[in-house]
Design a protein around this motif. Structure first.
Motif, PDB file in Angstrom:
ATOM      1  N   THR A 155      -4.812  20.126  32.989  1.00  0.00           N
ATOM      2  CA  THR A 155      -5.168  19.728  31.631  1.00  0.00           C
ATOM      3  C   THR A 155      -3.963  19.065  30.975  1.00  0.00           C
ATOM      4  O   THR A 155      -2.836  19.570  31.070  1.00  0.00           O
ATOM      5  CB  THR A 155      -5.612  20.953  30.793  1.00  0.00           C
ATOM      6  OG1 THR A 155      -6.638  21.634  31.510  1.00  0.00           O
ATOM      7  CG2 THR A 155      -6.129  20.527  29.429  1.00  0.00           C
ATOM      8  N   PHE A 156      -4.221  17.937  30.328  1.00  0.00           N
ATOM      9  CA  PHE A 156      -3.143  17.167  29.719  1.00  0.00           C
ATOM     10  C   PHE A 156      -3.198  17.251  28.194  1.00  0.00           C
ATOM     11  O   PHE A 156      -4.236  17.572  27.612  1.00  0.00           O
ATOM     12  CB  PHE A 156      -3.219  15.709  30.182  1.00  0.00           C
ATOM     13  CG  PHE A 156      -2.956  15.566  31.652  1.00  0.00           C
ATOM     14  CD1 PHE A 156      -1.683  15.308  32.116  1.00  0.00           C
ATOM     15  CD2 PHE A 156      -3.988  15.735  32.572  1.00  0.00           C
ATOM     16  CE1 PHE A 156      -1.428  15.202  33.485  1.00  0.00           C
ATOM     17  CE2 PHE A 156      -3.740  15.629  33.940  1.00  0.00           C
ATOM     18  CZ  PHE A 156      -2.463  15.366  34.386  1.00  0.00           C
ATOM     19  N   ARG A 157      -2.070  16.942  27.569  1.00  0.00           N
ATOM     20  CA  ARG A 157      -1.946  17.003  26.116  1.00  0.00           C
ATOM     21  C   ARG A 157      -2.970  16.104  25.439  1.00  0.00           C
ATOM     22  O   ARG A 157      -3.496  16.428  24.370  1.00  0.00           O
ATOM     23  CB  ARG A 157      -0.515  16.589  25.736  1.00  0.00           C
ATOM     24  CG  ARG A 157      -0.140  16.821  24.286  1.00  0.00           C
ATOM     25  CD  ARG A 157       1.331  16.589  24.076  1.00  0.00           C
ATOM     26  NE  ARG A 157       1.719  15.240  24.477  1.00  0.00           N
ATOM     27  CZ  ARG A 157       2.938  14.919  24.923  1.00  0.00           C
ATOM     28  NH1 ARG A 157       3.882  15.814  25.007  1.00  0.00           N
ATOM     29  NH2 ARG A 157       3.213  13.675  25.282  1.00  0.00           N
ATOM     30  N   SER A 158      -3.304  14.982  26.087  1.00  0.00           N
ATOM     31  CA  SER A 158      -4.274  14.037  25.523  1.00  0.00           C
ATOM     32  C   SER A 158      -5.694  14.574  25.575  1.00  0.00           C
ATOM     33  O   SER A 158      -6.602  13.985  24.995  1.00  0.00           O
ATOM     34  CB  SER A 158      -4.212  12.731  26.313  1.00  0.00           C
ATOM     35  OG  SER A 158      -4.573  12.975  27.667  1.00  0.00           O
ATOM     36  N   GLY A 159      -5.878  15.692  26.296  1.00  0.00           N
ATOM     37  CA  GLY A 159      -7.219  16.235  26.465  1.00  0.00           C
ATOM     38  C   GLY A 159      -7.822  15.885  27.812  1.00  0.00           C
ATOM     39  O   GLY A 159      -8.842  16.437  28.211  1.00  0.00           O
ATOM     40  N   ALA A 160      -7.175  14.968  28.530  1.00  0.00           N
ATOM     41  CA  ALA A 160      -7.670  14.588  29.855  1.00  0.00           C
ATOM     42  C   ALA A 160      -7.596  15.784  30.793  1.00  0.00           C
ATOM     43  O   ALA A 160      -6.704  16.627  30.676  1.00  0.00           O
ATOM     44  CB  ALA A 160      -6.833  13.437  30.416  1.00  0.00           C
ATOM     45  N   GLU A 161      -8.562  15.858  31.695  1.00  0.00           N
ATOM     46  CA  GLU A 161      -8.578  16.940  32.665  1.00  0.00           C
ATOM     47  C   GLU A 161      -8.857  16.352  34.036  1.00  0.00           C
ATOM     48  O   GLU A 161      -9.757  15.523  34.187  1.00  0.00           O
ATOM     49  CB  GLU A 161      -9.650  17.966  32.288  1.00  0.00           C
ATOM     50  CG  GLU A 161      -9.450  19.307  32.947  1.00  0.00           C
ATOM     51  CD  GLU A 161     -10.417  20.355  32.390  1.00  0.00           C
ATOM     52  OE1 GLU A 161     -10.011  21.079  31.474  1.00  0.00           O
ATOM     53  OE2 GLU A 161     -11.548  20.416  32.878  1.00  0.00           O
ATOM     54  N   LEU A 162      -8.075  16.760  35.017  1.00  0.00           N
ATOM     55  CA  LEU A 162      -8.241  16.252  36.381  1.00  0.00           C
ATOM     56  C   LEU A 162      -8.325  17.442  37.334  1.00  0.00           C
ATOM     57  O   LEU A 162      -7.573  18.402  37.185  1.00  0.00           O
ATOM     58  CB  LEU A 162      -7.041  15.404  36.795  1.00  0.00           C
ATOM     59  CG  LEU A 162      -6.821  14.049  36.149  1.00  0.00           C
ATOM     60  CD1 LEU A 162      -5.508  13.452  36.651  1.00  0.00           C
ATOM     61  CD2 LEU A 162      -7.981  13.120  36.501  1.00  0.00           C
ATOM     62  N   THR A 163      -9.235  17.356  38.300  1.00  0.00           N
ATOM     63  CA  THR A 163      -9.277  18.361  39.355  1.00  0.00           C
ATOM     64  C   THR A 163      -8.895  17.684  40.660  1.00  0.00           C
ATOM     65  O   THR A 163      -9.456  16.647  41.008  1.00  0.00           O
ATOM     66  CB  THR A 163     -10.656  19.018  39.455  1.00  0.00           C
ATOM     67  OG1 THR A 163     -10.922  19.688  38.221  1.00  0.00           O
ATOM     68  CG2 THR A 163     -10.693  20.044  40.574  1.00  0.00           C
ATOM     69  N   VAL A 164      -7.914  18.273  41.338  1.00  0.00           N
ATOM     70  CA  VAL A 164      -7.466  17.692  42.598  1.00  0.00           C
ATOM     71  C   VAL A 164      -7.515  18.736  43.687  1.00  0.00           C
ATOM     72  O   VAL A 164      -7.456  19.937  43.443  1.00  0.00           O
ATOM     73  CB  VAL A 164      -6.011  17.133  42.498  1.00  0.00           C
ATOM     74  CG1 VAL A 164      -5.961  15.980  41.538  1.00  0.00           C
ATOM     75  CG2 VAL A 164      -5.039  18.220  42.126  1.00  0.00           C
ATOM     76  N   SER A 165      -7.638  18.243  44.902  1.00  0.00           N
ATOM     77  CA  SER A 165      -7.644  19.099  46.064  1.00  0.00           C
ATOM     78  C   SER A 165      -6.271  18.977  46.727  1.00  0.00           C
ATOM     79  O   SER A 165      -5.868  17.904  47.154  1.00  0.00           O
ATOM     80  CB  SER A 165      -8.749  18.622  47.012  1.00  0.00           C
ATOM     81  OG  SER A 165      -8.916  19.546  48.047  1.00  0.00           O
ATOM     82  N   ALA A 166      -5.535  20.098  46.763  1.00  0.00           N
ATOM     83  CA  ALA A 166      -4.176  20.082  47.310  1.00  0.00           C
ATOM     84  C   ALA A 166      -4.194  20.677  48.711  1.00  0.00           C
ATOM     85  O   ALA A 166      -4.814  21.714  48.953  1.00  0.00           O
ATOM     86  CB  ALA A 166      -3.236  20.878  46.414  1.00  0.00           C
ATOM     87  N   GLU A 167      -3.482  20.025  49.605  1.00  0.00           N
ATOM     88  CA  GLU A 167      -3.419  20.505  50.987  1.00  0.00           C
ATOM     89  C   GLU A 167      -2.342  21.562  51.124  1.00  0.00           C
ATOM     90  O   GLU A 167      -1.232  21.405  50.608  1.00  0.00           O
ATOM     91  CB  GLU A 167      -3.122  19.335  51.930  1.00  0.00           C
ATOM     92  CG  GLU A 167      -3.195  19.722  53.395  1.00  0.00           C
ATOM     93  CD  GLU A 167      -2.492  18.740  54.337  1.00  0.00           C
ATOM     94  OE1 GLU A 167      -2.393  19.056  55.517  1.00  0.00           O
ATOM     95  OE2 GLU A 167      -2.034  17.695  53.850  1.00  0.00           O
ATOM     96  N   VAL A 168      -2.654  22.635  51.842  1.00  0.00           N
ATOM     97  CA  VAL A 168      -1.652  23.650  52.132  1.00  0.00           C
ATOM     98  C   VAL A 168      -0.829  23.151  53.310  1.00  0.00           C
ATOM     99  O   VAL A 168      -1.374  22.800  54.357  1.00  0.00           O
ATOM    100  CB  VAL A 168      -2.314  25.001  52.483  1.00  0.00           C
ATOM    101  CG1 VAL A 168      -1.251  26.027  52.875  1.00  0.00           C
ATOM    102  CG2 VAL A 168      -3.161  25.502  51.321  1.00  0.00           C
ATOM    103  N   ARG A 169       0.494  23.069  53.104  1.00  0.00           N
ATOM    104  CA  ARG A 169       1.361  22.640  54.200  1.00  0.00           C
ATOM    105  C   ARG A 169       2.792  23.139  53.992  1.00  0.00           C
ATOM    106  O   ARG A 169       3.185  23.490  52.880  1.00  0.00           O
ATOM    107  CB  ARG A 169       1.336  21.126  54.374  1.00  0.00           C
ATOM    108  CG  ARG A 169       1.857  20.311  53.207  1.00  0.00           C
ATOM    109  CD  ARG A 169       1.958  18.847  53.644  1.00  0.00           C
ATOM    110  NE  ARG A 169       2.194  17.936  52.553  1.00  0.00           N
ATOM    111  CZ  ARG A 169       3.401  17.621  52.078  1.00  0.00           C
ATOM    112  NH1 ARG A 169       4.477  18.196  52.567  1.00  0.00           N
ATOM    113  NH2 ARG A 169       3.517  16.757  51.088  1.00  0.00           N
ATOM    114  N   GLN A 170       3.534  23.150  55.069  1.00  0.00           N
ATOM    115  CA  GLN A 170       4.939  23.550  55.004  1.00  0.00           C
ATOM    116  C   GLN A 170       5.724  22.467  54.258  1.00  0.00           C
ATOM    117  O   GLN A 170       5.379  21.286  54.365  1.00  0.00           O
ATOM    118  CB  GLN A 170       5.516  23.704  56.412  1.00  0.00           C
ATOM    119  CG  GLN A 170       4.841  24.759  57.271  1.00  0.00           C
ATOM    120  CD  GLN A 170       5.132  26.180  56.803  1.00  0.00           C
ATOM    121  OE1 GLN A 170       6.000  26.408  55.955  1.00  0.00           O
ATOM    122  NE2 GLN A 170       4.384  27.129  57.326  1.00  0.00           N
ATOM    123  N   PRO A 171       6.763  22.890  53.502  1.00  0.00           N
ATOM    124  CA  PRO A 171       7.574  21.900  52.782  1.00  0.00           C
ATOM    125  C   PRO A 171       8.201  20.888  53.758  1.00  0.00           C
ATOM    126  O   PRO A 171       8.494  21.243  54.880  1.00  0.00           O
ATOM    127  CB  PRO A 171       8.666  22.737  52.139  1.00  0.00           C
ATOM    128  CG  PRO A 171       8.130  24.117  52.087  1.00  0.00           C
ATOM    129  CD  PRO A 171       7.185  24.258  53.237  1.00  0.00           C
TER     130      PRO A 171
END
Ligand code: CU
Length: 171
Positions: A155-171
């Protein structure tokens, strides 16, 4: 000679720019390279990830005496709008509590600190990466194996909202 090279560079930049400015559905805010550190639940010896602090430092967030398992999410935020914005909140399907953190040197010791927001400059970007800003996943609710995906809602200060899919991985 030099002038010709300059012209070539300028026109290339111009080309890239026009390529980005597609008139249809231009995303104001975009997220790329989202990933999450793997965690194994139920293992007795939970290795502490370098650069991160153990659960003890998160005592205030953990009601359980043993403390929950933590992980961290990293990503790059791009702001294509002419207005500065900021990430102000995050949530996840894989953790009970999600906080925005930064890593600071305090008396030559790396410490994580919650932050109110993570600025994303107008026409600019902010990188969340190990050793800096990150999204802290506190009390992780399931095992996160490399190759798994974690949903993050930003959620952003402007009110924008984004949903993302993050991959689990080693650094
Ligand atoms: Cu943290």
């Amino acid at each position: 000679m030099k002038y010709k090279v300059m012209v070539a560079v300028v026109s290339l930049v111009g080309l890239l720019f026009s390529g980005c400015a597609t008139p249809t559905t231009e995303a104001a805010l975009t997220v790329s390279d989202a990933w999450v550190r793997p965690v194994a639940l139920m293992s007795e010896a939970q290795p502490t990830t370098a650069g991160e602090v153990t659960n003890a430092e998160h005592g205030g967030h953990n009601d359980m005496a043993m403390g929950g398992v933590t992980s961290a999410a990293y990503l790059t935020l791009r702001n294509g709008t002419p207005n500065a914005d900021a990430l102000v909140r995050a949530s996840s399907d894989a953790a009970e509590v999600v906080e925005l953190h930064n890593v600071e040197m305090v008396d030559s010791v790396m410490q994580m600190r919650p932050v109110e927001q993570i600025e994303v400059p107008a026409q600019g970007q902010s990188e969340l990466k190990p050793g800096g800003y990150h999204i802290m996943l506190i009390n992780v609710t399931r095992e996160l194996k490399p190759g798994d995906t974690v949903d993050l809602t930003l959620t952003f200060r402007s009110g924008a909202e984004l949903t993302v899919s993050a991959e689990v991985r080693q650094p």
